[in-house]
Design a protein around this motif. Structure first.
Motif, PDB file in Angstrom:
ATOM      1  N   TYR A 193      13.383  34.711  40.487  1.00 60.81           N
ATOM      2  CA  TYR A 193      13.115  36.119  40.820  1.00 60.81           C
ATOM      3  C   TYR A 193      12.806  36.228  42.307  1.00 60.81           C
ATOM      4  O   TYR A 193      11.987  35.478  42.840  1.00 60.81           O
ATOM      5  N   ASN A 194      13.481  37.141  42.996  1.00 61.36           N
ATOM      6  CA  ASN A 194      13.318  37.406  44.425  1.00 61.36           C
ATOM      7  C   ASN A 194      13.963  36.351  45.320  1.00 61.36           C
ATOM      8  O   ASN A 194      13.895  36.465  46.545  1.00 61.36           O
ATOM      9  N   GLN A 195      14.572  35.316  44.778  1.00 61.39           N
ATOM     10  CA  GLN A 195      15.247  34.317  45.595  1.00 61.39           C
ATOM     11  C   GLN A 195      16.588  34.866  46.061  1.00 61.39           C
ATOM     12  O   GLN A 195      17.366  35.398  45.273  1.00 61.39           O
ATOM     13  N   SER A 196      16.874  34.730  47.341  1.00 62.93           N
ATOM     14  CA  SER A 196      18.140  35.236  47.870  1.00 62.93           C
ATOM     15  C   SER A 196      19.250  34.220  47.638  1.00 62.93           C
ATOM     16  O   SER A 196      19.007  33.024  47.461  1.00 62.93           O
ATOM     17  N   LEU A 197      20.475  34.687  47.665  1.00 66.68           N
ATOM     18  CA  LEU A 197      21.624  33.808  47.500  1.00 66.68           C
ATOM     19  C   LEU A 197      21.638  32.727  48.564  1.00 66.68           C
ATOM     20  O   LEU A 197      21.954  31.561  48.279  1.00 66.68           O
ATOM     21  N   MET A 353      25.925  38.924  47.833  1.00 63.19           N
ATOM     22  CA  MET A 353      26.039  38.557  49.243  1.00 63.19           C
ATOM     23  C   MET A 353      25.185  39.435  50.147  1.00 63.19           C
ATOM     24  O   MET A 353      25.024  39.145  51.332  1.00 63.19           O
ATOM     25  N   PHE A 354      24.631  40.501  49.578  1.00 59.39           N
ATOM     26  CA  PHE A 354      23.761  41.404  50.335  1.00 59.39           C
ATOM     27  C   PHE A 354      22.392  41.452  49.646  1.00 59.39           C
ATOM     28  O   PHE A 354      22.154  42.321  48.786  1.00 59.39           O
ATOM     29  N   PRO A 355      21.499  40.515  49.974  1.00 62.37           N
ATOM     30  CA  PRO A 355      20.221  40.365  49.255  1.00 62.37           C
ATOM     31  C   PRO A 355      19.404  41.643  49.079  1.00 62.37           C
ATOM     32  O   PRO A 355      18.872  41.859  47.979  1.00 62.37           O
ATOM     33  N   PRO A 356      19.284  42.511  50.092  1.00 65.06           N
ATOM     34  CA  PRO A 356      18.502  43.737  49.850  1.00 65.06           C
ATOM     35  C   PRO A 356      19.094  44.612  48.739  1.00 65.06           C
ATOM     36  O   PRO A 356      18.362  45.145  47.901  1.00 65.06           O
ATOM     37  N   LEU A 357      20.428  44.746  48.726  1.00 66.45           N
ATOM     38  CA  LEU A 357      21.078  45.526  47.679  1.00 66.45           C
ATOM     39  C   LEU A 357      20.949  44.832  46.331  1.00 66.45           C
ATOM     40  O   LEU A 357      20.740  45.478  45.302  1.00 66.45           O
ATOM     41  N   TRP A 358      21.094  43.507  46.348  1.00 64.00           N
ATOM     42  CA  TRP A 358      20.963  42.735  45.108  1.00 64.00           C
ATOM     43  C   TRP A 358      19.587  42.962  44.483  1.00 64.00           C
ATOM     44  O   TRP A 358      19.469  43.236  43.290  1.00 64.00           O
ATOM     45  N   ARG A 359      18.540  42.843  45.293  1.00 59.54           N
ATOM     46  CA  ARG A 359      17.175  43.009  44.757  1.00 59.54           C
ATOM     47  C   ARG A 359      16.953  44.439  44.270  1.00 59.54           C
ATOM     48  O   ARG A 359      16.271  44.662  43.270  1.00 59.54           O
ATOM     49  N   ARG A 360      17.549  45.400  44.980  1.00 62.09           N
ATOM     50  CA  ARG A 360      17.374  46.797  44.568  1.00 62.09           C
ATOM     51  C   ARG A 360      18.004  47.059  43.202  1.00 62.09           C
ATOM     52  O   ARG A 360      17.461  47.813  42.383  1.00 62.09           O
ATOM     53  N   VAL A 361      19.118  46.416  42.941  1.00 62.08           N
ATOM     54  CA  VAL A 361      19.806  46.605  41.663  1.00 62.08           C
ATOM     55  C   VAL A 361      19.222  45.726  40.560  1.00 62.08           C
ATOM     56  O   VAL A 361      18.999  46.178  39.430  1.00 62.08           O
ATOM     57  N   MET A 362      18.960  44.454  40.866  1.00 65.48           N
ATOM     58  CA  MET A 362      18.617  43.491  39.827  1.00 65.48           C
ATOM     59  C   MET A 362      17.118  43.358  39.550  1.00 65.48           C
ATOM     60  O   MET A 362      16.724  43.110  38.398  1.00 65.48           O
ATOM     61  N   ASN A 363      16.277  43.504  40.572  1.00 66.95           N
ATOM     62  CA  ASN A 363      14.842  43.306  40.320  1.00 66.95           C
ATOM     63  C   ASN A 363      14.269  44.265  39.284  1.00 66.95           C
ATOM     64  O   ASN A 363      13.480  43.844  38.425  1.00 66.95           O
ATOM     65  N   PRO A 364      14.629  45.553  39.314  1.00 69.57           N
ATOM     66  CA  PRO A 364      14.119  46.443  38.262  1.00 69.57           C
ATOM     67  C   PRO A 364      14.554  46.008  36.868  1.00 69.57           C
ATOM     68  O   PRO A 364      13.805  46.187  35.898  1.00 69.57           O
ATOM     69  N   ARG A 365      15.733  45.429  36.752  1.00 71.66           N
ATOM     70  CA  ARG A 365      16.206  44.962  35.451  1.00 71.66           C
ATOM     71  C   ARG A 365      15.410  43.742  34.978  1.00 71.66           C
ATOM     72  O   ARG A 365      15.102  43.606  33.793  1.00 71.66           O
TER      73      ARG A 365
END
Length: 378
Positions: A193-197, A353-365
Motif C-alpha cells: 500500500y502506497n508503494q510506487s511502481l 506509470m503515474f504514481p499520483p494518479l495510481w494512488r488517487r484511483v487505487m488507494n480508496p479501493r
C-alpha cells in the motif's frame, strides 16, 4: 418437463454456446505475434515506417483499453460438472499456447533481420525494439500459463520462452516463491500500500533473481547435490539465453546484442509492472499461530474485461489462479469476493506509470477493502 427443468436446460445451452464462442475468441491472443509484421507493412505502404515501428505500444496501451470499455465485461463461469471436464480435455487450448512459443521464436529472428536491414532510423529502431519487447512481455504471460502445468512439454516450452527474454528465474521464483509467499512481506512480487511502481521495480528485479537461485540451491541441497551442477535448471535456462545472445551478436554484431538485451529488458519490465498491479495493497492476515491465512481469491485484484482477458489467456482472473494455481486458463473463474480493478490490465499499466494518479484511483479501493480494520494498511 417442468418449467424449472426447461429453464435450467436453456441456461445450460446458452452457457455452452457462449463458452464455444469464447473458445475461438482466444485466437485473439495470437494477434501480438502478427502486429509487428502488419504494422511494418502499413508503415512501408504509407512511407511512415519509423512511426509505425512504435505501433505495438499504441495498440496495446491505447487502442485496447478503449475497446475494453466498448466491449465490456465477461463474468461467465464454466459449470464445474458439465463444462470443466470437457474443456480441460480439448487440445485446442493447449495448441494455442504451445504455438505461441514457436511463433515468438520465429518473430525474434525475423524482427532482427528487419532491424539489421537498415529499414529504420535511430528513433524507429528504438521503437521497433520496444514493440518487440512488449510482445515478449505478453509472451511471458504465455510462459506463465505453461510453467504451471505438469506436462514436461508445456513446462519446458515455458522455460524456453522465458530464456528468450532472459528471465528464466521467473520459472523457479514464481512457482516456489511468489505462490508460496504471495501477499506477504516475504514476497518481492507483491506491492505494498502506497508503494510506487518506481520503488517496486528495482526491488522486484533483484530480489526475484536472487531468490530464484536461492530456491534452486535449496532444492538441490535437499537432494544432496551442489548448487553449481548440471542438475541446476537455472544454469540450463540461462545457458539458452547466453547462446541466443551469442547467436544474435555473432550474426549481427553489436546491434544484435542491443536488440536481444533491449527486447528482454522491456519484456520482463512489463511482467513486473503487471506483478505490481495484481496484488497492490492486499495482504494475507497473520494468524495467532504465526502463519498467514490461506491464499484465497480476495488476495489478488481481479478484472473481467472481455478483450484483455482473452488477449492475456485469462490472466486477469488472477484471483482464481492464485487460489487454485493448477487450473488451466480456459476454466478460470470470476469470484464476487475478489477485489475488482476499475479497468483492464492495459489501462492499469499506463496508470501505474503515474504514481499520483495510481494512488488517487487505487488507494480508496484498498482502504474500502480494509474498512473497519484500517490497522491492516500498516
Amino acid at each position: 418437463m417442468s418449467t424449472t427443468q426447461l429453464s435450467v436446460n436453456r441456461e445450460a445451452t446458452r452457457r455452452r454456446i457462449l463458452l464455444t464462442l469464447k473458445k475461438y475468441s482466444y485466437l485473439i491472443a495470437m494477434v501480438p505475434l502478427l502486429l509487428p509484421p502488419l504494422l511494418l507493412a502499413a508503415g512501408q505502404a504509407t512511407d511512415l515506417v519509423n512511426l509505425f515501428s512504435w505501433g505495438v505500444p499504441v495498440v496495446v496501451f491505447g487502442i485496447i483499453p478503449v475497446l475494453d470499455m466498448l466491449l465490456g465485461k465477461d463474468s461467465l463461469n464454466p459449470d464445474e460438472e458439465t463444462d470443466v471436464p470437457r474443456m480441460v480435455g480439448e487440445r485446442f487450448y493447449k495448441a494455442i499456447t504451445l504455438g505461441w512459443v514457436a511463433g515468438f521464436a520465429a518473430l525474434l529472428v525475423w524482427s532482427m533481420l528487419e532491424l539489421a536491414s537498415g529499414t529504420f532510423s535511430l528513433v524507429g529502431s528504438i521503437g521497433w525494439i520496444v514493440s518487440i519487447g512488449i510482445v515478449g512481455g505478453l509472451g511471458i504471460n504465455v510462459a506463465h500459463e505453461l510453467i504451471h502445468k505438469d506436462e514436461k512439454l508445456e513446462t519446458r516450452a515455458g522455460g524456453f520462452l522465458l530464456s528468450l527474454v532472459c528471465y528464466a528465474g521467473f520459472k523457479v521464483e514464481h512457482l516456489r516463491g511468489h505462490h508460496v509467499h504471495v501477499s506477504t512481506p516475504e514476497d518481492a512480487s507483491s506491492s505494498r500500500y502506497n508503494q510506487s511502481l518506481y520503488n517496486f521495480l528495482p526491488q522486484a528485479y533483484m530480489r526475484n533473481f536472487l531468490n530464484a537461485w536461492k530456491l534452486e540451491a535449496e532444492r538441490l541441497q535437499r537432494k544432496g547435490h551442489k548448487a553449481l551442477s548440471w542438475r541446476n535448471e537455472l544454469i540450463w535456462w540461462y545457458s539458452i539465453s547466453a547462446l541466443a545472445l551469442a547467436g544474435f551478436t555473432i550474426a549481427f554484431g553489436w546491434l544484435g546484442a542491443v536488440f536481444f538485451l533491449g527486447q528482454s529488458f522491456i519484456a520482463f519490465t512489463l511482467l513486473e509492472i503487471v506483478n505490481y498491479l495484481e496484488h497492490y495493497g492486499l495482504h494475507r492476515r497473520k494468524l495467532e499461530n504465526g502463519r498467514y491465512e490461506r491464499t484465497g481469491p480476495e488476495h489478488s485484484w481481479n478484472s473481467n474485461y472481455f478483450l484483455t482477458n482473452v488477449f492475456l489467456f485469462h490472466l486477469q482472473r488472477h484471483s482464481d489462479h492464485h487460489a487454485w494455481a493448477k487450473r488451466r486458463y480456459q476454466i478460470l473463474r470470476h469470484h464476487d469476493v475478489a477485489p475488482q480493478l476499475p479497468a483492464g490490465y492495459s489501462a492499469m499499466i499506463v496508470l501505474a506509470m503515474f504514481p499520483p494518479l495510481w494512488r488517487r484511483v487505487m488507494n480508496p479501493r484498498v482502504e474500502a477493502y480494509y474498512k473497519g480494520e484500517e490497522h491492516q494498511l500498516a
